[in-house]
Design a protein around this motif. Sequence first.
Motif, mmCIF file in Angstrom:
data_model
loop_
_atom_site.group_PDB
_atom_site.id
_atom_site.type_symbol
_atom_site.label_atom_id
_atom_site.label_comp_id
_atom_site.label_asym_id
_atom_site.label_seq_id
_atom_site.Cartn_x
_atom_site.Cartn_y
_atom_site.Cartn_z
ATOM 1 N N GLU A 299 0.840 -1.109 -0.033
ATOM 2 C CA GLU A 299 0.002 0.188 -0.147
ATOM 3 C C GLU A 299 0.745 1.423 0.175
ATOM 4 O O GLU A 299 0.321 2.315 -0.244
ATOM 5 C CB GLU A 299 -0.565 -0.030 1.219
ATOM 6 C CG GLU A 299 -2.138 -1.058 1.100
ATOM 7 C CD GLU A 299 -2.985 -1.119 2.408
ATOM 8 O OE1 GLU A 299 -2.653 -0.150 3.325
ATOM 9 O OE2 GLU A 299 -3.894 -1.922 2.446
ATOM 10 N N GLN A 300 2.103 1.042 0.424
ATOM 11 C CA GLN A 300 2.897 2.467 0.225
ATOM 12 C C GLN A 300 3.691 2.389 -0.946
ATOM 13 O O GLN A 300 4.438 3.439 -1.097
ATOM 14 C CB GLN A 300 3.978 2.078 1.445
ATOM 15 C CG GLN A 300 3.366 2.133 3.016
ATOM 16 C CD GLN A 300 4.395 1.701 4.060
ATOM 17 O OE1 GLN A 300 5.732 2.191 3.711
ATOM 18 N NE2 GLN A 300 4.069 0.805 5.150
ATOM 19 N N CYS A 301 3.799 1.442 -2.012
ATOM 20 C CA CYS A 301 4.277 1.598 -3.299
ATOM 21 C C CYS A 301 3.619 2.916 -3.860
ATOM 22 O O CYS A 301 2.643 3.322 -3.754
ATOM 23 C CB CYS A 301 4.033 0.665 -3.998
ATOM 24 S SG CYS A 301 4.910 -1.118 -3.469
ATOM 25 N N HIS A 308 5.678 -4.988 -7.955
ATOM 26 C CA HIS A 308 6.999 -5.153 -6.986
ATOM 27 C C HIS A 308 8.271 -5.976 -7.689
ATOM 28 O O HIS A 308 8.873 -6.960 -7.368
ATOM 29 C CB HIS A 308 6.424 -6.099 -5.825
ATOM 30 C CG HIS A 308 5.113 -5.866 -5.283
ATOM 31 N ND1 HIS A 308 5.005 -4.583 -4.831
ATOM 32 C CD2 HIS A 308 3.898 -6.520 -5.264
ATOM 33 C CE1 HIS A 308 3.807 -4.491 -4.205
ATOM 34 N NE2 HIS A 308 3.244 -5.496 -4.806
ATOM 35 N N ALA A 309 8.417 -5.473 -8.814
ATOM 36 C CA ALA A 309 9.640 -5.945 -9.810
ATOM 37 C C ALA A 309 10.638 -4.824 -9.969
ATOM 38 O O ALA A 309 11.697 -4.761 -9.338
ATOM 39 C CB ALA A 309 9.078 -6.409 -11.229
ATOM 40 N N GLU A 311 9.656 -1.526 -10.862
ATOM 41 C CA GLU A 311 8.787 -0.279 -10.684
ATOM 42 C C GLU A 311 9.655 0.730 -9.613
ATOM 43 O O GLU A 311 9.968 0.172 -8.443
ATOM 44 C CB GLU A 311 7.486 -0.552 -10.490
ATOM 45 C CG GLU A 311 6.482 -1.095 -11.423
ATOM 46 C CD GLU A 311 6.426 -2.636 -10.892
ATOM 47 O OE1 GLU A 311 5.746 -3.276 -11.500
ATOM 48 O OE2 GLU A 311 7.652 -3.216 -10.158
ATOM 49 N N PRO A 312 9.886 1.854 -10.035
ATOM 50 C CA PRO A 312 10.432 2.874 -8.905
ATOM 51 C C PRO A 312 9.349 3.035 -7.816
ATOM 52 O O PRO A 312 8.251 3.008 -7.961
ATOM 53 C CB PRO A 312 10.499 4.061 -9.779
ATOM 54 C CG PRO A 312 9.657 3.901 -10.973
ATOM 55 C CD PRO A 312 9.609 2.651 -11.219
ATOM 56 N N GLY A 313 10.130 3.330 -6.771
ATOM 57 C CA GLY A 313 9.120 3.590 -5.461
ATOM 58 C C GLY A 313 8.328 2.282 -4.982
ATOM 59 O O GLY A 313 7.371 2.514 -4.272
ATOM 60 N N CYS A 314 9.024 1.209 -5.031
ATOM 61 C CA CYS A 314 8.208 -0.123 -4.856
ATOM 62 C C CYS A 314 8.692 -0.049 -3.204
ATOM 63 O O CYS A 314 9.818 -0.478 -2.852
ATOM 64 C CB CYS A 314 8.589 -1.301 -5.422
ATOM 65 S SG CYS A 314 8.049 -2.732 -4.972
ATOM 66 N N ALA A 319 11.825 -3.131 1.167
ATOM 67 C CA ALA A 319 11.742 -3.926 2.521
ATOM 68 C C ALA A 319 12.612 -5.358 2.239
ATOM 69 O O ALA A 319 13.369 -5.632 3.094
ATOM 70 C CB ALA A 319 10.433 -4.307 2.949
ATOM 71 N N VAL A 320 12.619 -5.870 1.045
ATOM 72 C CA VAL A 320 13.597 -6.994 0.875
ATOM 73 C C VAL A 320 14.890 -6.579 0.796
ATOM 74 O O VAL A 320 15.594 -7.307 1.478
ATOM 75 C CB VAL A 320 13.042 -7.690 -0.491
ATOM 76 C CG1 VAL A 320 14.119 -8.561 -0.795
ATOM 77 C CG2 VAL A 320 11.768 -8.239 -0.326
ATOM 78 N N GLU A 321 15.174 -5.463 0.188
ATOM 79 C CA GLU A 321 16.567 -4.923 0.313
ATOM 80 C C GLU A 321 17.244 -4.571 1.675
ATOM 81 O O GLU A 321 18.299 -4.947 1.990
ATOM 82 C CB GLU A 321 16.761 -3.975 -0.876
ATOM 83 C CG GLU A 321 16.672 -4.464 -2.253
ATOM 84 C CD GLU A 321 16.437 -2.959 -3.111
ATOM 85 O OE1 GLU A 321 16.393 -2.033 -2.654
ATOM 86 O OE2 GLU A 321 16.483 -3.322 -4.436
ATOM 87 N N SER A 322 16.587 -4.162 2.273
ATOM 88 C CA SER A 322 16.972 -3.771 4.009
ATOM 89 C C SER A 322 16.744 -4.731 4.769
ATOM 90 O O SER A 322 17.313 -4.857 5.812
ATOM 91 C CB SER A 322 15.872 -2.626 4.327
ATOM 92 O OG SER A 322 14.522 -3.227 4.649
ATOM 93 N N GLY A 323 16.319 -6.058 4.345
ATOM 94 C CA GLY A 323 16.239 -7.208 5.236
ATOM 95 C C GLY A 323 14.938 -7.292 6.136
ATOM 96 O O GLY A 323 14.829 -8.203 6.827
#
Length: 377
Positions: A299-301, A308-309, A311-314, A319-323
């Motif tokens: 909802e924050q995208c 979620h592939a 797209e900018p601002g996903c 969250a995946v990249e930050s762990g």
Amino acid sequence: MSLSATSFPLPALSAIGWRWPPQALEPGWAALLAAHPAARPARIVEQHRSGYRVAEVIDQVDPAESLPEWQRAGSYRKGEINPEARPAVGDWVLVEGEAPKSLRIVALLPRFSAIKRGAAGEHYRQQVIAANIDTVFVVCGLDADFNPRRIERYLLLVAGSGVQPVVVLTKSDRADADVEAALQALRALGVPVLALNARDPAAAAALAPWLGAGCSVVLVGSSGAGKSTLSNTLLGIEKMKTGAVRESDARGRHTTTHRALLALPEGACLIDTPGMRELKPTGEEDVAESFADVEALAEQCRFRDCKHAQEPGCAVRAAVESGELDVHRVANFLKLSDEVAGAANRLATRLAQKADAKVPGKAKAQYRRPDERHGRH
């Protein structure tokens, strides 16, 4: 004498999971009882390809002949009922005749809950795994076959059914997985999670809160997960056949070949099921509910239709990249979302076809030869 709510043998029925006081009987039950005044209630305790076995008391199980339309429900001949409308283990039915040779099922009583999956095959069908249950034990071994993604799939099928899921991680005495990490990740899903040795009665006693008198529980999980071992431990006897798993991948063979309802000493009813290699959704599941953590981030995208592939601002990918999110959980969310959407489309198509068939003359027109449709003879 006709059967009425006040004439039910309540103590005998309670021992096999009867949960409805006479004054709370649903209107649908009353209508069926009125239509079959000579019938009495029984519970489906075994389901085989060749038929059913039912119980009216705790210590006696008898074969029962079913209605012809139930026997043919797996086919697609015109006019036959859907397979999900057949009785399943845990169902309450009305029976007539005398055991053991002339007992027959004459009606299926309304369910208060059912766990279903999409049946194998290219046609859309639903298969009832178990009916009239309070709790599902999702069983998974902590050996080489440990698979959090499979557990998520089971939880998706259970969600929305009104049934309490409990994740039971067996083989804790010889775990290959990081037990504490597995417990932490699964408990974050908001369901009870227990790790135990299924052969140890003291460890299995941790399941007591869900095994009270009159409660009905079904065990689901892959072959070799330890469902039958756990059933035997809870029963206190070696009743269910068990087998070894392959050393290469810890996968088991199908030692349980049919669904069976077992009465536990504490008064609960336990339904053991064969391992299920295919867990197709029915299209009625709510992926957002089962993956609330992923959905909240989605909802924050930046874009409402974000995949979620790339797209900018996903927010999900961030969250995946930050762990913060497990990349495999997100991949499973996307996979299950596609599967549920596809099943929902097939379900909608089937419902539309059934609605069309009820319109006088419409079904017949659909099956006219092409030359007849255009008025040529």
